[in-house]
Write an enzyme that holds these catalytic residues in place. Structure first.
Site, PDB file in Angstrom:
ATOM      1  CE  LYS A 190      46.338  81.964  90.153  1.00  0.00           C
ATOM      2  NZ  LYS A 190      47.749  82.194  90.164  1.00  0.00           N
TER       3      LYS A 190
HETATM    4  C1  LIG Z   1      48.977  82.849  89.536  1.00  0.00           C
HETATM    5  C2  LIG Z   1      50.085  82.071  88.912  1.00  0.00           C
HETATM    6  C3  LIG Z   1      51.410  82.193  89.337  1.00  0.00           C
HETATM    7  C4  LIG Z   1      51.846  83.234  90.315  1.00  0.00           C
HETATM    8  O1  LIG Z   1      51.185  83.167  91.522  1.00  0.00           O
HETATM    9  P1  LIG Z   1      51.432  84.324  92.626  1.00  0.00           P
HETATM   10  O2  LIG Z   1      51.006  83.700  93.910  1.00  0.00           O
HETATM   11  O3  LIG Z   1      50.547  85.477  92.227  1.00  0.00           O
HETATM   12  O4  LIG Z   1      52.858  84.685  92.585  1.00  0.00           O
HETATM   13  C5  LIG Z   1      52.355  81.347  88.801  1.00  0.00           C
HETATM   14  N1  LIG Z   1      52.035  80.449  87.861  1.00  0.00           N
HETATM   15  C6  LIG Z   1      50.773  80.322  87.390  1.00  0.00           C
HETATM   16  C7  LIG Z   1      50.483  79.273  86.358  1.00  0.00           C
HETATM   17  C8  LIG Z   1      49.764  81.143  87.886  1.00  0.00           C
HETATM   18  O5  LIG Z   1      48.513  81.038  87.414  1.00  0.00           O
END
Ligand SMILES: *Cc1c(COP(=O)(O)O)cnc(C)c1O
Length: 390
Positions: A190
């Protein structure tokens, strides 16, 4: 083609270096590894970055944060929560954690963000909430969604896993000007990376208080206070069967460095996106929506869609980019195509229920978009894409 067939440009290269390494080392030397002063410092710095209007609760992941936010906002069995089909499964699975039903709706054909017309059409007497996803980092029209939610008494939890930093009409995603809570992910791929991590933001003191308790076993005080406040450490009370979702100082220390570097990393992602627009604009592709003039796009993802006139299929494009040493990905195979979500809704017909997502599903490819990419990397990516599409 690379000699050993290895990908030389990974799809998601984390932008981390010596500063992050040093911050982790310092945390280890401090002797405080779990949630403590580092987590609290991250929370207060993140709060400032968002304008200081919200409370910030750091957690282990966005999935944990979504679970806690839904729980704190009272979602439970027999409730329905509207989510887009164009998302990661976490957005919908957390609704199931609470025994409620995710109602999966179509997306806008340009932005691939949740269709607000589809939201309105899906509201029933059981609908209790909606989880918009700011897909790729482009903010959803939250003013209009708030107006719809207010007419029907719904809560809004923003899935902002892609949307840091992003804003619309002067409101940063996460300042909760038009929502009940917002959830961020600091997962390894991210825009702000901790490895694993997340945060919930909210303006509602009762929601913040509930999340603070539930992220740590339902204990009515957090670990930091337990060991440092005047109250004795053995004096705490368990008020609910909570969860173990607290963020460690090790992860928070990486996040604090990343937060300081955010303006520079974001500028870099914007510059790479601009090069993709400039260098791929004449190809048989649909390029991503940039959003209205009042939007700041986080540019977490750069999703192209192959048009009918393209010489290759989506699968061939991905394979030939890989042969050229370039990793790509697909965001997303929509929820309505996955076995589990289909099994809950045997009556689904993608063509009628999800025409826009169904049309995009066979065409979408994500190009690498990390602030760690060099100018040469971007040149290699665009020239490989041009060759494959020629
Ligand atoms: C990555 C992601 C999540 C989950 O994130 P985590 O921190 O891995 O739990 C939820 N929603 C979207 C749209 C994502 O891309």
């Amino acid at each position: 083609m690379t000699s050993n067939g290895a990908l030389t440009i990974a799809f998601a290269r984390p932008d981390i270096g010596e500063e992050e390494l040093e911050a982790v080392a310092e945390t280890i030397r401090s002797g405080w590894l779990t949630s403590g002063p580092g987590m609290e410092a991250f929370e207060s710095e993140f709060r400032s970055y968002l304008g200081g209007q919200v409370e910030v609760l750091a957690v282990q992941s966005a999935t944990a944060g979504l679970h806690l936010a839904l729980e704190a906002l009272g979602i439970g069995p027999s409730d329905e929560v509207i989510v887009p089909t164009w998302t990661f499964t976490a957005t919908a699975e957390v609704v199931r954690y609470l025994g409620a039903t995710p109602v999966i709706v179509d997306v806008d054909p340009d932005t691939l963000n949740i269709s607000l017309d589809a939201v309105e059409a899906a509201i029933t007497p059981h609908t209790k909430g909606v989880i918009p996803v700011h897909f790729g980092g482009l903010p959803v029209d939250m003013r209009r969604l708030r107006a719809i939610a207010d007419r029907h008494g719904l809560v809004i939890i923003e899935d902002a896993a892609h949307a840091f930093p992003a804003s619309l009409d002067g409101n940063m995603v996460g300042d909760c000007a038009h929502s009940d809570a917002t959830v961020f992910s600091f997962y390894a791929t991210k825009p702000l990376v901790m490895g694993e991590g997340g945060a919930v933001t909210t303006r509602l003191p009762e929601v913040a208080r509930r999340i603070r308790v539930m992220r740590l076993h339902g204990i009515d005080r957090d670990v930091f206070n337990r060991f440092t406040a005047a109250v004795r450490s053995w004096q705490y009370d368990v008020v609910a069967p909570g969860f173990k979702y607290n963020l460690s100082d090790l992860h928070a220390s990486i996040g604090r460095v990343q937060l300081r570097r955010t303006p520079v990393m974001h500028d870099r992602r914007r510059a790479i996106a601009k090069r993709y627009f400039d260098e791929l604009g004449d190809m048989p592709l649909m390029l991503p929506a940039e959003g209205p003039s009042g939007a700041t796009h986080a540019w977490h993802l750069f999703v192209i869609r192959l048009l009918d006139q393209a010489s290759v299929s989506r699968g061939e494009f991905i394979d030939r980019m890989a042969e050229a040493g370039i990793g790509t990905s697909v965001h997303y195979r929509p929820l309505h195509e996955h076995s589990y979500w289909k099994s809950l809704h045997p009556q689904w017909n993608p063509g009628t229920h999800y025409p826009h997502a169904a049309a995009a599903a066979s065409r979408a490819v994500s190009l690498p978009l990390s602030s760690a990419l060099t100018d040469d990397d971007v040149t290699r990516i665009t020239s490989a894409a041009r060759t494959v599409l020629a």
